[in-house]
Enzyme design. Structure first.
Site, PDB file in Angstrom:
ATOM      1  N   HIS A 168     -29.835 -82.829 -39.717  1.00  0.00           N
ATOM      2  CA  HIS A 168     -28.610 -83.312 -39.068  1.00  0.00           C
ATOM      3  C   HIS A 168     -28.045 -82.169 -38.217  1.00  0.00           C
ATOM      4  O   HIS A 168     -28.178 -80.997 -38.587  1.00  0.00           O
ATOM      5  CB  HIS A 168     -27.536 -83.712 -40.108  1.00  0.00           C
ATOM      6  CG  HIS A 168     -27.780 -85.035 -40.780  1.00  0.00           C
ATOM      7  ND1 HIS A 168     -27.634 -85.224 -42.130  1.00  0.00           N
ATOM      8  CD2 HIS A 168     -28.130 -86.249 -40.259  1.00  0.00           C
ATOM      9  CE1 HIS A 168     -27.902 -86.486 -42.434  1.00  0.00           C
ATOM     10  NE2 HIS A 168     -28.200 -87.130 -41.323  1.00  0.00           N
ATOM     11  N   CYS A 262     -21.032 -81.569 -44.784  1.00  0.00           N
ATOM     12  CA  CYS A 262     -21.579 -82.884 -45.158  1.00  0.00           C
ATOM     13  C   CYS A 262     -20.664 -83.628 -46.115  1.00  0.00           C
ATOM     14  O   CYS A 262     -20.669 -84.861 -46.157  1.00  0.00           O
ATOM     15  CB  CYS A 262     -22.927 -82.744 -45.853  1.00  0.00           C
ATOM     16  SG  CYS A 262     -24.159 -81.799 -44.995  1.00  0.00           S
TER      17      CYS A 262
HETATM   18  N1  ARG Z   1     -29.101 -86.384 -49.186  1.00  0.00           N
HETATM   19  C1  ARG Z   1     -28.359 -86.650 -47.982  1.00  0.00           C
HETATM   20  C2  ARG Z   1     -29.291 -87.206 -46.919  1.00  0.00           C
HETATM   21  O1  ARG Z   1     -30.400 -86.783 -46.836  1.00  0.00           O
HETATM   22  C3  ARG Z   1     -27.659 -85.434 -47.499  1.00  0.00           C
HETATM   23  C4  ARG Z   1     -26.778 -85.667 -46.311  1.00  0.00           C
HETATM   24  C5  ARG Z   1     -26.246 -84.416 -45.700  1.00  0.00           C
HETATM   25  N2  ARG Z   1     -25.297 -84.710 -44.706  1.00  0.00           N
HETATM   26  C6  ARG Z   1     -25.116 -84.036 -43.565  1.00  0.00           C
HETATM   27  N3  ARG Z   1     -24.121 -84.381 -42.834  1.00  0.00           N
HETATM   28  N4  ARG Z   1     -25.935 -83.097 -43.167  1.00  0.00           N
HETATM   29  O2  ARG Z   1     -28.925 -88.070 -46.170  1.00  0.00           O
END
Ligand code: ARG
Length: 283
Positions: A168, A262
């Protein structure tokens, strides 16, 4: 030094059902157990640090069977009083969105009709200099951003994420104020890095090692940078620029591939109609 115009109001979701029961990113190992009590303490520590820095934190109730709902950054994109729901890549996370829609609609938010293309919310789209810096290549798609730009009238600067560990954009990029942002060059393709370099007058580079500690996954409240971890080097660089670093241990959440950013969704972002939204568009 113009502070960010957003970052004083966040939505968080408590880790009542948080665990690593599936693996959808390279950090998630289902054989690793989450210490739920520790997760609760760390989550409360983060909320407390944000409040102490001057932010308001709202809480959306957690839902059984949706362990990643704690990562509210992925819930959608906020623009004024409009919420654009995310469209998750993985079926495991998809049901989170209906809960968020219901909760926000019940609080007078307008829930917009999102494009039918994968876009994982603010986790992949952060406002900077009148544009939305939008990550693609791992989770979100360029298609979604093209449709969003058209429907919502935003100026979008797309950047391609090159490393599956940084899936992300909020793991690679963090706006700090009107001119400064953390950027992990190693996590972006060369043309995307160039595009970002043109946008950010005063970039603070983050090494790949620091990015892997989730240093860029920080929450900024005024001049306070709330970070899951910070190297001595990066701490000095930030302090020299007049920021205070507050490290908040959220290591239980790192087991699912997430850090401080996150775990929060900024609710005070305004994108459309911003006079400065014509900086740069790129596909
Ligand atoms: N386990 C989650 C996923 O893979 C973690 C999300 C992390 N969020 C972020 N905004 N980077 O979607």
């Amino acid at each position: 030094m113009s502070e960010l115009s957003w970052g004083r109001h966040f939505l968080m979701c408590p880790p009542d059902y948080f665990e690593v029961s599936y693996s959808i990113n390279p950090w998630m190992d289902t054989s690793v157990r989450v210490d739920r009590d520790r997760a609760r303490e760390q989550w409360a520590g983060l909320a407390g640090t944000l409040r102490a820095a001057g932010a308001v934190v709202d809480e959306v109730p957690a839902q059984p069977g949706l362990p990643d709902m704690v990562f509210t950054a992925n819930a959608g994109i906020v623009d004024g009083t409009t919420y654009w729901p995310a469209s998750m890549r993985h079926a495991e996370r998809a049901p989170e969105i209906a809960h968020l829609c219901r909760w926000l609609a019940g609080r007078d938010w307008t829930v917009a009709d999102p494009p039918d293309a994968v876009q994982e919310g603010a986790g992949d789209a952060l406002p900077f200099a009148g544009t939305l810096v939008a990550g693609h290549g791992q989770r979100s798609t360029v298609d979604a951003y093209q449709q969003l730009a058209e429907r919502a009238g935003w100026t979008i600067t797309t950047v391609e994420l090159a490393d599956p560990r940084f899936y992300h954009v909020d793991l690679t990029f963090c706006p700090l104020d009107g001119t400064t942002a953390l950027i992990a060059p190693g996590a972006l393709t060369a043309p995307s890095l160039e595009r970002l370099a043109r946008l950010v007058p005063d970039p603070v580079p983050v090494t790949v090692e620091e990015a892997a500690m989730f240093c860029a996954n920080s929450v900024v409240v005024g001049r306070t940078v709330v970070m899951p971890a910070c190297s001595a080097r990066l701490g000095r660089v930030l302090e020299r620029r007049g920021f205070q670093v507050a490290v908040c241990d959220v290591s239980e959440f790192a087991k699912a591939g997430g850090g401080c950013r996150c775990l929060t969704l900024a609710l005070d972002v305004s994108l459309a109609g911003d006079a400065s939204t014509s900086k740069e568009v790129a596909a």
